[in-house]
Write a protein that holds these residues in place. Structure first.
Motif, PDB file in Angstrom:
ATOM      1  N   ALA A 244       0.826  -1.212   0.000  1.00  0.00           N
ATOM      2  CA  ALA A 244       0.000   0.000   0.000  1.00  0.00           C
ATOM      3  C   ALA A 244       0.860   1.260   0.000  1.00  0.00           C
ATOM      4  N   ASP A 245       1.931   1.258   0.778  1.00  0.00           N
ATOM      5  CA  ASP A 245       2.830   2.421   0.800  1.00  0.00           C
ATOM      6  C   ASP A 245       3.408   2.687  -0.587  1.00  0.00           C
ATOM      7  N   ARG A 246       3.840   1.628  -1.261  1.00  0.00           N
ATOM      8  CA  ARG A 246       4.407   1.794  -2.614  1.00  0.00           C
ATOM      9  C   ARG A 246       3.362   2.339  -3.582  1.00  0.00           C
ATOM     10  N   GLU A 247       2.148   1.823  -3.493  1.00  0.00           N
ATOM     11  CA  GLU A 247       1.083   2.304  -4.379  1.00  0.00           C
ATOM     12  C   GLU A 247       0.746   3.760  -4.079  1.00  0.00           C
ATOM     13  N   ALA A 248       0.677   4.121  -2.819  1.00  0.00           N
ATOM     14  CA  ALA A 248       0.375   5.509  -2.439  1.00  0.00           C
ATOM     15  C   ALA A 248       1.448   6.461  -2.957  1.00  0.00           C
ATOM     16  N   GLU A 249       2.695   6.019  -2.953  1.00  0.00           N
ATOM     17  CA  GLU A 249       3.792   6.856  -3.444  1.00  0.00           C
ATOM     18  C   GLU A 249       3.691   7.125  -4.946  1.00  0.00           C
ATOM     19  N   THR A 250       3.020   6.252  -5.680  1.00  0.00           N
ATOM     20  CA  THR A 250       2.839   6.489  -7.111  1.00  0.00           C
ATOM     21  C   THR A 250       1.683   7.452  -7.378  1.00  0.00           C
TER      22      THR A 250
ATOM     23  N   ILE B 180      -6.574   2.532  -0.376  1.00  0.00           N
ATOM     24  CA  ILE B 180      -6.069   1.312  -0.997  1.00  0.00           C
ATOM     25  C   ILE B 180      -6.647   0.116  -0.256  1.00  0.00           C
ATOM     26  N   ALA B 181      -7.397  -0.692  -1.003  1.00  0.00           N
ATOM     27  CA  ALA B 181      -8.001  -1.908  -0.447  1.00  0.00           C
ATOM     28  C   ALA B 181      -7.274  -3.098  -1.058  1.00  0.00           C
ATOM     29  N   ILE B 182      -6.792  -3.980  -0.213  1.00  0.00           N
ATOM     30  CA  ILE B 182      -6.017  -5.118  -0.682  1.00  0.00           C
ATOM     31  C   ILE B 182      -6.768  -6.413  -0.366  1.00  0.00           C
ATOM     32  N   ASN B 183      -6.891  -7.247  -1.393  1.00  0.00           N
ATOM     33  CA  ASN B 183      -7.594  -8.532  -1.264  1.00  0.00           C
ATOM     34  C   ASN B 183      -8.998  -8.328  -0.699  1.00  0.00           C
ATOM     35  N   GLY B 184      -9.753  -7.532  -1.411  1.00  0.00           N
ATOM     36  CA  GLY B 184     -11.104  -7.205  -0.935  1.00  0.00           C
ATOM     37  C   GLY B 184     -10.985  -6.231   0.212  1.00  0.00           C
ATOM     38  N   LEU B 185     -11.475  -6.632   1.370  1.00  0.00           N
ATOM     39  CA  LEU B 185     -11.375  -5.796   2.565  1.00  0.00           C
ATOM     40  C   LEU B 185     -10.444  -6.414   3.596  1.00  0.00           C
ATOM     41  N   ASP B 186      -9.531  -7.294   3.141  1.00  0.00           N
ATOM     42  CA  ASP B 186      -8.571  -7.873   4.092  1.00  0.00           C
ATOM     43  C   ASP B 186      -7.738  -6.777   4.737  1.00  0.00           C
ATOM     44  N   TYR B 187      -7.295  -5.817   3.919  1.00  0.00           N
ATOM     45  CA  TYR B 187      -6.484  -4.704   4.417  1.00  0.00           C
ATOM     46  C   TYR B 187      -6.914  -3.436   3.690  1.00  0.00           C
ATOM     47  N   VAL B 188      -7.073  -2.355   4.446  1.00  0.00           N
ATOM     48  CA  VAL B 188      -7.437  -1.063   3.869  1.00  0.00           C
ATOM     49  C   VAL B 188      -6.525  -0.007   4.491  1.00  0.00           C
ATOM     50  N   PHE B 189      -5.989   0.864   3.636  1.00  0.00           N
ATOM     51  CA  PHE B 189      -5.084   1.926   4.074  1.00  0.00           C
ATOM     52  C   PHE B 189      -5.552   3.235   3.447  1.00  0.00           C
ATOM     53  N   LEU B 190      -5.586   4.308   4.234  1.00  0.00           N
ATOM     54  CA  LEU B 190      -6.008   5.618   3.739  1.00  0.00           C
ATOM     55  C   LEU B 190      -4.882   6.623   3.930  1.00  0.00           C
ATOM     56  N   TYR B 191      -4.581   7.357   2.861  1.00  0.00           N
ATOM     57  CA  TYR B 191      -3.457   8.297   2.832  1.00  0.00           C
ATOM     58  C   TYR B 191      -3.913   9.671   2.378  1.00  0.00           C
ATOM     59  N   ARG B 192      -3.093  10.653   2.707  1.00  0.00           N
ATOM     60  CA  ARG B 192      -3.209  11.984   2.130  1.00  0.00           C
ATOM     61  C   ARG B 192      -1.815  12.485   1.847  1.00  0.00           C
TER      62      ARG B 192
END
Length: 109
Positions: free
Chosen positions: A39-45, A90-102
């Motif tokens: 999720a961190d890598r995706e947020a950085e993009t 960012i939701a990973i594997n459905g709702l297994d993991y969710v991360f919110l960024y700004r």
């Protein structure tokens, strides 16, 4: 600080997430730490200098921040992030993991 899912006022549903980026990786075996790195890598993009506001570990039933519920229709941790300007969910594997960024950049748009 984390808290068990039982302390949240409302269970998470996909419809509560605003334009989530949905990723799939190692369904059923992905650890929280690996999901966080993904999720961190995706947020950085997507954002300049992303800051994690809140996260949810649906596999273990944990979330952060562990705040009091202020909206009876959503989990408190989600309301916290959305009310503080979450721009990337960012939701990973459905709702297994969710991360919110700004973004921490004032002129990132």
């Amino acid at each position: 600080m984390t808290g068990p899912l039982a302390n949240t006022c409302f269970p998470l549903e996909k419809s509560m997430l605003e334009n989530p980026v949905e990723l799939t990786d190692q369904p059923g075996t992905l650890t929280f730490d690996d999901a966080r790195r993904l999720a961190d890598r995706e947020a950085e993009t997507r954002l300049k200098n992303p800051m994690l506001l809140a996260w949810y570990d649906g596999r273990r039933g944990f979330f952060s921040p562990n705040v009091a519920c202020c909206d009876p229709s959503k989990p408190a941790w989600l309301v916290y992030a959305q009310s503080r300007g979450a721009e990337c969910t960012i939701a990973i594997n459905g709702l297994d993991y969710v991360f919110l960024y700004r973004s921490t950049e004032p002129d990132h748009g």
